[in-house]
Write a protein that holds these residues in place. Structure first.
Motif, mmCIF file in Angstrom:
data_model
loop_
_atom_site.group_PDB
_atom_site.id
_atom_site.type_symbol
_atom_site.label_atom_id
_atom_site.label_comp_id
_atom_site.label_asym_id
_atom_site.label_seq_id
_atom_site.Cartn_x
_atom_site.Cartn_y
_atom_site.Cartn_z
ATOM 1 N N LEU A 85 -23.115 3.064 -27.476
ATOM 2 C CA LEU A 85 -22.885 2.888 -28.911
ATOM 3 C C LEU A 85 -21.500 2.312 -29.173
ATOM 4 N N MET A 86 -20.503 2.777 -28.428
ATOM 5 C CA MET A 86 -19.138 2.280 -28.606
ATOM 6 C C MET A 86 -18.993 0.838 -28.121
ATOM 7 N N VAL A 87 -19.751 0.438 -27.126
ATOM 8 C CA VAL A 87 -19.742 -0.971 -26.716
ATOM 9 C C VAL A 87 -20.207 -1.832 -27.887
ATOM 10 N N GLY A 88 -21.277 -1.410 -28.535
ATOM 11 C CA GLY A 88 -21.757 -2.135 -29.715
ATOM 12 C C GLY A 88 -20.748 -2.145 -30.844
ATOM 13 N N ALA A 89 -20.090 -1.020 -31.064
ATOM 14 C CA ALA A 89 -19.070 -0.942 -32.119
ATOM 15 C C ALA A 89 -17.898 -1.861 -31.806
ATOM 16 N N MET A 90 -17.499 -1.900 -30.538
ATOM 17 C CA MET A 90 -16.381 -2.766 -30.145
ATOM 18 C C MET A 90 -16.738 -4.234 -30.342
ATOM 19 N N ILE A 91 -17.954 -4.599 -30.011
ATOM 20 C CA ILE A 91 -18.394 -5.986 -30.214
ATOM 21 C C ILE A 91 -18.392 -6.321 -31.703
ATOM 22 N N THR A 92 -18.937 -5.415 -32.511
ATOM 23 C CA THR A 92 -18.993 -5.643 -33.955
ATOM 24 C C THR A 92 -17.602 -5.806 -34.555
ATOM 25 N N HIS A 93 -16.700 -4.877 -34.247
ATOM 26 C CA HIS A 93 -15.349 -4.961 -34.801
ATOM 27 C C HIS A 93 -14.584 -6.144 -34.208
#
Length: 127
Positions: A85-93
């Motif tokens: 989930l944090m990988v996705g959040a990092m990509i988004t941000h």
């Protein structure tokens, strides 16, 4: 090490609970106006609410299985899911140029990875 992993899981569960409550119950327009929340305005309300529900489940999964002694293996499994989930959040941000939030998500990712590593390896429950 056991106490350290419990504290880490509690901290991460608090982060997940806070994020989950806000994404599930705060109006998307209000989230979009908050620092780091601009991405919510680019996505549908159902998607944001779904992420909130996932975060609420993560908050439970990081603590409750071990606390009640039922399927404690779910704690490190939840931590691995949080890493994803944090990988996705990092990509988004990162795509939005929000470097500070990328770093914050990286901190959460590392914390979850330590929990997974610790509970799968050096300090498993019941081991």
């Amino acid at each position: 090490m056991n106490l350290t992993l419990w504290i880490a899981a509690g901290l991460l569960a608090t982060v997940a609970l806070t994020g989950g409550i806000s994404k599930t119950f705060v109006p998307v327009a209000k989230l979009a106006a908050a620092p780091g929340g601009g991405w919510t305005g680019d996505n549908g309300a159902a998607f944001v609410r779904s992420l909130g529900a996932v975060e609420l489940l993560a908050a439970v999964g990081l603590v409750l299985p071990a606390a009640v002694g039922v399927a404690p293996v779910l704690v490190p499994v939840t931590a691995v899911c949080w890493v994803l989930l944090m990988v996705g959040a990092m990509i988004t941000h990162g795509r939005r140029g929000e470097r500070g939030f990328v770093v914050l998500n990286l901190v959460y990712l590392v914390l979850a990875a330590v929990i997974a590593w610790g509970r799968f390896g050096i300090a498993p429950f019941g081991g």
